[in-house]
Scaffold this motif. Structure first.
Motif, mmCIF file in Angstrom:
data_model
loop_
_atom_site.group_PDB
_atom_site.id
_atom_site.type_symbol
_atom_site.label_atom_id
_atom_site.label_comp_id
_atom_site.label_asym_id
_atom_site.label_seq_id
_atom_site.Cartn_x
_atom_site.Cartn_y
_atom_site.Cartn_z
ATOM 1 N N LYS A 4 14.364 15.712 1.117
ATOM 2 C CA LYS A 4 13.341 14.862 1.733
ATOM 3 C C LYS A 4 11.964 15.516 1.739
ATOM 4 C CE LYS A 4 16.622 12.475 4.755
ATOM 5 N NZ LYS A 4 16.913 12.031 6.139
ATOM 6 N N ASP A 5 11.938 16.864 1.832
ATOM 7 C CA ASP A 5 10.665 17.561 1.884
ATOM 8 C C ASP A 5 9.948 17.565 0.535
ATOM 9 O OD1 ASP A 5 12.769 19.149 0.958
ATOM 10 O OD2 ASP A 5 11.698 21.005 1.392
ATOM 11 N N ARG A 6 10.651 17.182 -0.534
ATOM 12 C CA ARG A 6 10.054 17.175 -1.866
ATOM 13 C C ARG A 6 9.648 15.770 -2.324
ATOM 14 N NH1 ARG A 6 13.739 20.553 -5.927
ATOM 15 N NH2 ARG A 6 11.908 20.096 -7.229
ATOM 16 N N VAL A 7 9.806 14.794 -1.453
ATOM 17 C CA VAL A 7 9.465 13.416 -1.802
ATOM 18 C C VAL A 7 7.951 13.268 -1.954
ATOM 19 C CG1 VAL A 7 9.412 11.031 -0.966
ATOM 20 C CG2 VAL A 7 11.494 12.392 -0.732
ATOM 21 N N GLU A 8 7.533 12.641 -3.026
ATOM 22 C CA GLU A 8 6.123 12.289 -3.236
ATOM 23 C C GLU A 8 6.046 10.766 -3.288
ATOM 24 O OE1 GLU A 8 3.817 14.623 -6.125
ATOM 25 O OE2 GLU A 8 5.636 15.789 -6.467
ATOM 26 N N MET A 9 5.335 10.184 -2.323
ATOM 27 C CA MET A 9 5.304 8.730 -2.203
ATOM 28 C C MET A 9 4.759 8.053 -3.454
ATOM 29 S SD MET A 9 6.785 8.111 0.595
ATOM 30 C CE MET A 9 6.476 6.350 0.657
ATOM 31 N N TYR A 10 3.719 8.648 -4.074
ATOM 32 C CA TYR A 10 3.116 8.025 -5.252
ATOM 33 C C TYR A 10 4.049 8.059 -6.456
ATOM 34 C CZ TYR A 10 -1.195 8.195 -2.554
ATOM 35 O OH TYR A 10 -2.142 8.026 -1.579
ATOM 36 N N LYS A 11 5.073 8.935 -6.417
ATOM 37 C CA LYS A 11 6.053 8.986 -7.496
ATOM 38 C C LYS A 11 7.304 8.177 -7.157
ATOM 39 C CE LYS A 11 4.688 13.433 -9.518
ATOM 40 N NZ LYS A 11 5.154 14.789 -9.913
ATOM 41 N N SER A 12 7.282 7.544 -5.986
ATOM 42 C CA SER A 12 8.425 6.743 -5.545
ATOM 43 C C SER A 12 8.135 5.246 -5.630
ATOM 44 C CB SER A 12 8.808 7.110 -4.114
ATOM 45 O OG SER A 12 9.129 8.480 -4.010
ATOM 46 N N GLN B 192 0.843 -1.196 0.000
ATOM 47 C CA GLN B 192 0.000 0.000 0.000
ATOM 48 C C GLN B 192 0.874 1.240 0.000
ATOM 49 O OE1 GLN B 192 -2.358 -0.833 3.637
ATOM 50 N NE2 GLN B 192 -4.162 -0.635 2.350
ATOM 51 N N VAL B 193 0.374 2.301 -0.616
ATOM 52 C CA VAL B 193 1.101 3.571 -0.642
ATOM 53 C C VAL B 193 0.129 4.700 -0.333
ATOM 54 C CG1 VAL B 193 2.517 5.150 -2.021
ATOM 55 C CG2 VAL B 193 2.672 2.684 -2.419
ATOM 56 N N PHE C 221 3.639 7.183 3.824
ATOM 57 C CA PHE C 221 4.482 5.995 3.890
ATOM 58 C C PHE C 221 3.998 4.925 2.913
ATOM 59 C CE2 PHE C 221 1.329 5.750 7.333
ATOM 60 C CZ PHE C 221 0.644 4.596 6.976
ATOM 61 N N ALA C 222 4.844 3.921 2.744
ATOM 62 C CA ALA C 222 4.496 2.745 1.935
ATOM 63 C C ALA C 222 4.592 1.511 2.827
ATOM 64 C CB ALA C 222 5.439 2.608 0.746
ATOM 65 N N LYS C 223 3.536 0.706 2.837
ATOM 66 C CA LYS C 223 3.548 -0.549 3.588
ATOM 67 C C LYS C 223 4.095 -1.658 2.703
ATOM 68 C CE LYS C 223 -0.280 0.382 6.783
ATOM 69 N NZ LYS C 223 -1.600 -0.105 7.270
ATOM 70 N N ARG D 8 8.896 5.228 5.429
ATOM 71 C CA ARG D 8 8.310 6.541 5.665
ATOM 72 C C ARG D 8 8.833 7.540 4.635
ATOM 73 N NH1 ARG D 8 10.111 7.476 11.718
ATOM 74 N NH2 ARG D 8 12.067 7.052 10.623
ATOM 75 N N LYS D 9 8.065 8.594 4.433
ATOM 76 C CA LYS D 9 8.411 9.615 3.441
ATOM 77 C C LYS D 9 9.823 10.157 3.655
ATOM 78 C CE LYS D 9 6.833 14.119 1.691
ATOM 79 N NZ LYS D 9 5.778 15.160 1.768
ATOM 80 N N GLU D 10 10.210 10.369 4.911
ATOM 81 C CA GLU D 10 11.514 10.958 5.208
ATOM 82 C C GLU D 10 12.667 9.965 5.019
ATOM 83 O OE1 GLU D 10 9.439 10.280 9.265
ATOM 84 O OE2 GLU D 10 8.894 10.763 7.194
#
Length: 216
Positions: free
Chosen positions: A125-133, A89-90, A94-96, A116-118
């Protein structure tokens, strides 16, 4: 570092080893004293998750506090291990994941992990997008962080060699061909040539071989 001993709940074995029970406080958690196999950190202290003997292992100038069960050969993730996991899951934070390999050892049972996002990358780190990772179904390489809770393992992909190693495009679905990395942040479907964002790992040959075994 001083190992705590409570005579009501712990003691010494015949060969002088310190015995402990699940949930027992072992010692202070410090910058150079961290959790290892069979322990977790909470409120500045390291606690046991197992009944067994307390062991201290030194690695990279850190002392890892571990608890070993007599006769137990179960392999579990330990802080510092590089693991292979499948993303389940995302969301925005975070991503599980489900941990399926530790190093080159394919597990008989899986363990829950979370990125986790960080902890996705080392910079910006503040520019991380989980759905793009990451996307559900992706197979990733990640490093196990010191454990802070019992429910799951915290993971990091903040190294060049860590991140997505196998992914299929959303158009092709789970049975589509694996996408090909075309940079650090993109992968491309070989059939449709469609590109999708990912936190791409720089794969070495050995990791690629192990990933292929897992997917077979």
């Amino acid at each position: 570092m001083e190992i705590e001993s409570n005579t009501e709940t712990s003691g010494n074995s015949e060969n002088g080893e310190i015995l402990c029970l699940p949930g027992q406080r072992i010692c202070l958690s410090e910058e150079t004293t961290v959790t290892g196999q069979g322990t977790y950190e909470r409120g500045g202290y390291i606690y046991a998750t197992l009944a067994g003997t307390v062991q201290v292992k030194e690695k990279d100038k850190c002392k890892y506090i571990e608890v070993k069960c007599a006769g137990s050969q179960t392999i579990v993730p330990v802080a510092g291990d590089v693991i292979t996991a499948r993303v389940l899951q995302v969301n925005q934070r975070f991503a599980k994941c489900s941990i399926i390999c530790i190093g080159d050892h394919i597990l008989e049972r899986t363990y829950r992990g979370i990125v986790r996002k960080e902890d996705v990358r080392a910079t910006e780190k503040d520019r991380v997008e989980m759905y793009k990772s990451f996307r559900p179904g992706d197979v990733i390489l990640a490093r196990v962080l010191p454990q802070t809770e019992l429910s799951c393992y915290q993971l990091s992909t903040a190294e060049n060699e860590l991140g997505v190693v196998v992914a299929t495009s959303s158009e092709s679905g789970p049975n589509g061909p694996p996408m090909v990395p075309v940079g650090w942040t993109e992968m491309q479907c070989p059939n449709t040539l469609a590109k999708e964002p990912r936190k791409v790992a720089k794969i070495v040959a050995e990791s690629s071989l192990k990933t292929e075994q897992v997917l077979q």
